[in-house]
Design an enzyme around this catalytic site. Structure first.
Site, PDB file in Angstrom:
ATOM      1  CD  GLU A  14      -9.008  -1.585  -6.868  1.00 15.20           C
ATOM      2  OE1 GLU A  14      -7.935  -1.822  -6.738  1.00 15.20           O
ATOM      3  OE2 GLU A  14      -9.917  -1.314  -6.295  1.00 15.20           O
ATOM      4  CB  SER A  37       4.381  -3.386  -7.725  1.00 13.24           C
ATOM      5  OG  SER A  37       3.812  -3.460  -6.193  1.00 13.24           O
TER       6      SER A  37
END
Ligand code: SF4
Length: 282
Positions: A124, A216
């Site tokens: 990101e 995650s």
């Protein structure tokens, strides 16, 4: 056993939207790809693969078809490459991530040196940084920001999952670095809300189950914050990983799930816990 499911367990807004767009694209058939895994849930990625959606490491590996952009976005060059190859693009970038990318671009164009608060290795952040047209720095903390050079105009944005405290520390350090500072609060509270709720739950149950991809980061963090309060915390991806010995002597079980965990996996875990409870009574 009493089983308490956290109210905010599972998909956040951005992941729900991305997953919906991905399954919609998969339903239309044809060659469909995602650039990297669409979200950090191996089970969702597997379901999409079963529907014919392939995960690509590089946009240049696709010559035609549809490409789905994952929830935490991709680098500007990758998007440009997809456009130049005439691929059909389904942009599932979370609108909060998109905002951070747009702020970096506009700050750069307005002559600001940009400081991105976040983890330099995270895709990101790499995507957000790629929208800068001038100088850009990634810092993980206030201490790192204190080492930056002096700049005339500084623009600050944050990776969406950063803590507000960390953003404040970086902004504070930047005050000593430049004459003009513009700050965009690009933090999304989905992660913080899940963590606060999980902590409250872990403090009132005997055993905590945290569901979500082992890859995650937000699920791993959820499991960590719960473990600090309750050592009987278990991080699992699927119901088959539940072990009945975890529930011996347990009266209250708390269940939560990371922002990339689909409802069907949560439901399977709840069903399996109910089954274990019946076996205990039997
Ligand atoms: S955590 Fe926030 S920024 Fe990230 S995908 Fe979910 S809603 Fe979007």
């Amino acid at each position: 056993m009493e089983v308490i499911l956290a109210k905010q367990a599972g998909f956040c807004f951005g992941v729900k939207r991305a997953t919906h767009l991905a399954f919609e694209a998969a339903d239309k058939k044809g060659e469909t790809y995602t650039l990297g895994p669409i979200i950090h849930s191996p089970q969702v990625v597997q379901r999409l693969e079963e529907m014919g959606v392939k995960v690509l490491g590089d946009v240049n590996d696709a010559d035609s078809g549809t490409i789905i952009i994952r929830s935490h976005g991709v680098a500007a060059e990758e998007l440009e490459a997809a456009v130049s190859k005439n691929l059909e693009i389904v942009d599932a970038t979370c609108p909060f991530v998109k905002k951070a990318q747009e702020h970096v671009e506009s700050l750069s164009l307005a002559g600001y040196d940009v400081v991105v608060v976040g983890d330099a290795d995270h895709p990101e952040v790499q995507g957000i940084v790629s929208y800068a047209t001038g100088r850009v720095y990634v810092v993980g903390s206030g201490e790192e920001a204190a080492k930056l050079p002096r700049m005339a105009k500084i623009g600050v944005v944050a990776q969406t999952t950063q803590s507000f405290e960390n953003l404040k520390d970086v902004v504070y350090a930047c005050l000593a670095k430049g004459g003009e500072i513009r700050v965009y609060h690009t933090i999304c509270d989905a992660t913080a809300v899940r963590q606060e709720e999980a902590k409250a739950l872990a403090s009132k149950v005997d055993c905590m189950i945290v569901i979500g991809g082992f890859n995650s980061a937000n699920t791993k963090r959820l499991a960590e914050v719960c473990s600090e309060l309750l050592p009987r915390t278990h991080h699992i991806e699927t119901a088959s990983q539940l072990d009945s010995s975890w529930f011996v002597g347990v009266e209250k079980v708390g269940v939560t799930a990371g922002a990339s965990t689909p409802k069907w996996l949560i439901d399977e875990v709840l069903d399996r816990i109910a089954e274990i409870d019946r076996e205990k009574i039997g």
